[in-house]
Design an enzyme around this catalytic site. Structure first.
Site, PDB file in Angstrom:
ATOM      1  N   LYS A  51       0.815  -1.211   0.000  1.00  0.00           N
ATOM      2  CA  LYS A  51       0.000   0.000   0.000  1.00  0.00           C
ATOM      3  C   LYS A  51       0.850   1.263   0.000  1.00  0.00           C
ATOM      4  O   LYS A  51       0.583   2.203  -0.757  1.00  0.00           O
ATOM      5  CB  LYS A  51      -0.950  -0.010   1.199  1.00  0.00           C
ATOM      6  CG  LYS A  51      -2.022  -1.096   1.111  1.00  0.00           C
ATOM      7  CD  LYS A  51      -2.913  -1.105   2.345  1.00  0.00           C
ATOM      8  CE  LYS A  51      -4.005  -2.165   2.217  1.00  0.00           C
ATOM      9  NZ  LYS A  51      -4.905  -2.188   3.398  1.00  0.00           N
ATOM     10  N   GLY A  64     -13.037  -4.567   5.371  1.00  0.00           N
ATOM     11  CA  GLY A  64     -14.416  -5.041   5.340  1.00  0.00           C
ATOM     12  C   GLY A  64     -14.901  -5.175   3.916  1.00  0.00           C
ATOM     13  O   GLY A  64     -14.643  -4.308   3.070  1.00  0.00           O
TER      14      GLY A  64
END
Length: 821
Positions: A689, A803
C-alpha cells in the site's frame, strides 16, 4: 395517382399475399393505383442458383427448378378458388417448362452469360405479378396486368441496365393515358432493350421500377411496402436500440441506402426526388405503423418534426471493403496521378466507394469492394509500371477485412463537433480508424474500420447520437468471494437508480471464479448469479479474457476482485483493447515498477482506465485525493498512515487478556483480513500500500526498497494457515510483552507506514496520546498527507479501511469513475 411496391418478403407466400391484397383493397379506395411487385421471397436467388449449377454441369439445378415450380403451384392453390385455378396453373407450368429449357441449354453449353441471367431472373416477378393479379380478380377487384418490359426501355448492360428515360417516360404515359383501369399490376425489376431483349435493373430493382413509374406519371405518392416499419437509425441486427426514422430527406435517404441500409434500393430516390414525390416506407405485416416518410422537407425549408430532429439522421455501414493506396515521393507536386489512378479503375469498371488523399500529395487512398481487389492491383500496377520501376511510386498497397461506417444527416453541416464526437466515441472504445472521408456538404462522415469492429462501432455511435435515455456499460467480474459477492449485490441494488439518475445501465455480462465462469452477452440476471454461475463451464481466467476480447462489446470494464497473480498478468491484454481495468487486486500496482508504469501508460495510450483505489484504503478516497493534489500542482513531502484495517482492529482489540491468535481469528471471521492473514500481520500488505502511494506521488520505488520492521516471530510465518495459528498461540508471551511495553508508556500500538524524502518503511510503533494516529478505533485506517500546501496541518483521510462491504463500495466507485470518463 399512387404507386405501391411490395417486396419479396411481403409476397413470399399465400399468407403474406393475402395481407398485401388487403392493403391494395384499402388503397384503391383512395386513388387510382399502380402496384409493382417483386418475386416471391427467395425465388430470384433460386433461379440464378439453378442457372449457375447448370453452367457448372451440376444436375442439382433440376432440384432447384422443382422447388421453384412447387412453390408457385402451392401459392396458386392456396390463393385461388379451385374453379378458377386451371388457367393460372397452366401458366405457371408453361413458364417453369421454359425456365427448364433455358437451364438445359446452359447445362449443355456450360456457359451462363449476363443476358441469359436476365432472361432467367425475369420469371420471378413475371409469375408473382400474374398470381397476385389473378387473386385480386378472384376477389372481385378488377385490374389490368401489364408486362413492364413493354414500358421500361434500357441499354443492353445486362444485369444492371441503365434506363432510357426519354423512351421509358413516353411509353409509360402513353399506356396509362389509354388505360381505363383504376388498378394496374406490374412486375418489378424487369425491362427490355430497344430490340425487345429482356434486361434487369439490378438486384433490388423493383423499388426502382416503382420510382420510375411514379416519376413518369407525376404520382402523388410512392409507397414501398417491406418487412420493416420504415428506415431505422441503424441496422437492428447490429443494435437492439435502433428505432424508426419518421421523416427523412431525399438526400439523407440516398446516403443511407448507399451505405448499406437495405430497406430501399439506392437508385430509387433519384426519379421521385426530381419530381418532389414523397416516398413512404411501410410494413406489410404491420400496416397501421406510420413508417418513414422520405420527402423534400429539409431542402425546401420545412422543418422535420421535433421528435425526430436529430443532428444525425442515421448510421449505416458497408462490409467487404478493401483500401488500396498509391504512395510515393514521386507523386508530390506532379499533376495527373489521381487522373491515371481513377482512369485505370474506371476502365476496369471498378466502383470507387471512398476517396481520401493526404495534403502532402504523398498518397491517395481509395475504398473499393474486396471482390475487385485483385483486378484493381493488376491494372493500377500496370498503369504505373514505369514509376514503380523508377521507385517514384510503390506497388499498390492493399488492406482487406475492412468496413465503412457512416454518419448521415443534413443537420450535421450546421453543428460543430459532430466529427469530434464520432471519433472520440470510437477512440474511447478502442476502434481504430483507418481512413476518413467527409464531403463539403457534410451530409456524410465516413470512417473505414476493421470489419470485426463494425457491431461495436454501430452500437457506440448509436449510443452517442441517439440514446439519450442511458449509456450501456458491460462489466466482466473476476472473483465472487466476500468482496465480489457484495459488489454484485450492490450493483443489483443500484441498477435502476443508476439508469434513472445517472443514465448508466450497468450490465454484468461475465463472471468468473476459480470453479466456474459464465458469459451472457445480453446480461446476467444478477439476483440469480450464484445459481446460474454454478452451471457454467470450468473457470479459466485466460479463456475468460479471450472471450471478453473476442466479444468486443462497447464500454467494456473488467473488474478484478481476486488476489490472484495470474489475473493481474492479463491486464495488459485488456488495456490494449481499450477495456478499462478496475483492480481490487494489489498485485499489479505493487509489482515491478516497469510493469506498473507499463499498465498506466497502456491505459493512457488506449484511452481507457486503470483504477485501483481500493488497493490502499478499501472504500476511502486515498488514491483519488492524492491524484487530485498532484494534478493540481501540489507536491507530497511526507505520508504517515495506518493502512491495515486488520492490524488496527487486532491491536485495538488485544489487551493481553484474550490471546493474540484469537483476536486475529476474530478479524478473519469478520472479513477484515486477506485470505492468508500473514499477508496482513507480516506487513507485506501494508508495504504494498505505501509502495503504491509512493508511486502515485511520483516516486520510482520497488518492494525491496521498503524497510519492514516486522513484529512477527519467524516461527509464525512457516507452513499453512492452520500452522500459523498454532504457532501464534505458542508465541503468546512475545505478543504480550509488545503490548505491555507500549501500555506502560501510555501508548497504543499502531502499525504505521511512512513515506519521507523518497524513502518508505512500515513497522509497529508506540503512539502517544498527542499523535494524530492515537484516536483510531476498530478497523479504521488513516492517511496523513504533508504537502507543500499542507505543511504543518496535514490533509487527513480517515475511515473504515477493511471489510467486504466498504471495499466493494470502493470498487463500485471506481467502476462509475471509469465509465464517466
Amino acid at each position: 395517382m399512387q404507386v405501391l411496391k411490395f417486396g419479396g418478403t411481403s409476397v413470399a407466400n399465400a399468407e403474406n399475399i393475402n395481407k398485401v391484397v388487403s392493403i391494395i383493397k384499402a388503397a384503391i379506395q383512395r386513388d387510382k393505383t399502380v402496384v409493382v411487385v417483386s418475386a416471391l421471397g427467395g425465388v430470384t436467388d433460386l433461379l440464378l442458383s439453378a442457372a449457375s449449377f447448370a453452367a457448372d454441369g451440376n444436375e442439382q439445378y433440376k432440384e432447384k427448378l422443382a422447388v421453384i415450380e412447387q412453390r408457385h403451384l402451392d401459392t396458386v392453390k392456396a390463393l385461388i378458388p379451385a374453379t378458377h385455378q386451371s388457367s393460372l396453373l397452366s401458366l405457371v407450368k408453361k413458364s417453369c417448362n421454359e425456365i427448364e429449357d433455358i437451364c438445359n441449354g446452359i447445362f449443355m453449353l456450360g456457359e451462363l452469360t449476363a443476358r441469359t441471367k436476365d432472361r432467367i431472373a425475369c420469371y420471378g416477378e413475371w409469375l408473382s405479378s400474374q398470381i397476385i393479379s389473378a387473386k385480386l380478380k378472384a376477389d372481385g377487384i378488377s385490374n389490368e396486368w401489364k408486362d413492364t418490359r413493354q414500358l421500361i426501355i434500357t441499354n443492353s448492360n445486362f444485369t444492371s441496365a441503365e434506363v432510357n428515360f426519354e423512351l421509358t417516360n413516353a411509353r409509360i404515359r402513353n399506356f396509362f393515358s389509354e388505360s381505363d383501369a383504376s388498378l394496374v399490376m406490374l412486375p418489378g425489376f424487369i425491362a427490355s432493350d430497344p430490340s425487345g431483349i429482356t434486361t434487369t435493373l439490378g438486384r433490388g430493382g423493383s423499388d426502382y421500377t416503382a420510382a420510375i413509374i411514379a416519376a413518369a406519371l407525376q404520382a402523388d405518392l410512392l409507397e414501398i411496402w417491406t418487412d420493416v416499419s420504415g428506415m431505422m437509425t441503424a441496422d437492428p441486427r447490429l443494435t437492439a436500440n435502433a428505432r424508426i426514422i419518421q421523416d427523412i430527406s431525399y438526400r439523407e435517404a440516398m446516403e443511407l441506402s448507399h451505405f448499406g441500409a437495405k430497406v430501399i434500393y439506392p437508385p430509387t430516390i433519384q426519379p421521385v426526388m426530381s419530381k418532389n414525390i414523397p416516398v413512404i416506407i411501410k410494413n406489410s405485416f404491420s400496416p397501421s405503423d406510420k413508417g418513414t416518410t422520405i420527402h423534400n422537407g429539409v431542402s425546401s425549408g420545412k422543418s422535420m418534426p421535433a421528435e425526430n430532429d436529430n443532428i444525425v439522421r442515421g448510421i449505416s455501414s458497408i462490409n467487404n471493403i478493401s483500401l488500396i493506396s498509391l504512395e510515393g515521393s514521386g507523386m508530390i507536386g506532379i499533376p495527373g496521378f489521381s487522373k491515371r489512378l481513377f482512369e485505370a479503375l474506371s476502365n476496369e469498371k471498378i466502383n470507387v466507394i471512398l476517396i481520401t488523399q493526404s495534403s502532402s500529395e504523398h498518397s491517395i487512398c481509395v475504398g473499393i469492394e474486396s471482390a475487385s481487389v485483385s483486378r484493381a492491383k493488376q491494372v493500377v500496377d500496370t498503369a504505373f509500371i514505369n514509376e514503380i520501376a523508377l521507385h517514384k511510386v510503390e506497388s499498390l498497397k492493399v488492406e482487406s477485412d475492412l468496413s465503412i461506417v457512416a454518419l448521415v444527416g443534413e443537420n450535421m453541416k450546421s453543428h460543430t463537433g459532430v466529427s469530434g464526437r464520432m471519433f472520440g466515441a470510437l477512440g474511447k472504445n478502442g476502434i481504430n480508424v483507418r481512413a476518413i472521408s467527409q464531403g463539403s456538404s457534410e451530409k456524410n462522415i465516413s470512417a473505414v474500420i476493421s470489419t470485426k469492429d463494425v457491431r461495436k462501432a454501430i452500437n457506440v455511435l448509436h449510443e452517442e447520437f441517439f440514446e439519450t435515455s442511458y449509456r450501456q456499460v458491460n462489466l466482466f467480474v473476476a472473483g465472487t468471494g466476500n468482496v465480489g459477492s457484495r459488489l454484485l449485490a450492490q450493483l443489483n441494488q443500484q441498477f435502476h437508480f443508476l439508469q434513472q439518475q445517472m443514465k448508466i445501465q450497468l450490465r454484468v455480462v461475465g463472471l468468473c471464479n476459480s470453479r466456474n465462469m459464465l458469459i451472457e452477452e445480453e446480461g446476467i440476471e444478477i439476483a440469480r448469479w450464484k445459481m446460474i454461475l454454478q452451471d457454467g463451464p470450468k473457470g479459466d481466467i485466460s479463456a475468460f479474457v479471450d472471450t471478453i476480447v473476442s466479444l468486443n462489446l462497447r464500454n467494456s470494464v473488467f473488474v478484478d476482485v481476486t488476489a490472484n497473480h495470474s489475473v493481474a498478468e492479463l491486464y495488459d491484454r485488456l488495456l490494449k483493447k481499450s477495456i478499462s481495468v478496475i483492480a481490487c487486486n494489489k498485485v499489479a500496482a505493487s509489482s515491478e515498477y516497469t510493469n506498473y508504469k507499463k499498465l498506466k501508460n497502456l491505459a493512457r495510450e488506449f484511452n481507457c482506465q486503470f483504477l485501483f483505489e481500493t488497493n490502499v484504503g478499501a472504500g476511502l478516497p486515498v488514491i483519488g485525493t492524492l491524484n487530485d493534489l498532484m494534478n493540481s500542482g501540489d507536491r507530497i513531502q511526507r505520508i504517515e498512515a495506518v493502512l491495515s484495517g486488520t492490524l488496527n482492529f487486532v491491536f485495538n482489540n488485544y489487551d493481553g487478556n484474550k490471546k493474540f491468535s484469537q483476536v486475529v481469528k476474530q478479524a478473519q471471521e469478520e472479513g477484515y483480513t486477506e485470505p492468508d492473514p500473514r499477508l496482513d500481520l507480516s506487513g507485506t500488505d501494508v508495504m504494498r500500500k505505501i509502495l503504491i502511494l509512493a508511486r502515485e506521488a511520483g516516486q520510482q520505488l520497488e518492494m525491496s526498497d521498503i524497510q519492514n520492521n516486522s513484529f512477527m516471530p519467524d516461527s509464525c510465518m512457516k507452513g499453512s494457515v492452520e500452522d500459523f495459528y498454532m504457532a501464534m498461540a505458542l508465541e503468546e508471551d512475545h505478543f504480550k510483552k509488545i503490548f505491555e511495553a507500549a501500555n506502560a508508556m501510555g501508548c497504543k500500538l499502531k502499525f504505521v507506514a511512512t513515506y519521507n524524502d523518497g524513502k518508505a518503511s512500515v513497522g509497529l510503533q508506540h503512539i502517544d496520546p498527542r499523535h494524530d494516529l492515537y484516536n483510531l478505533y476498530g478497523k479504521d485506517n488513516v492517511v496523513l498527507f504533508f504537502t507543500d500546501r499542507y505543511k504543518e496541518q496535514p490533509l487527513v483521510i480517515k475511515g473504515a479501511g477493511a471489510g467486504a462491504e466498504v471495499t466493494a463500495s470502493g470498487v463500485f466507485a471506481d467502476i462509475l469513475r471509469a465509465v464517466k470518463q
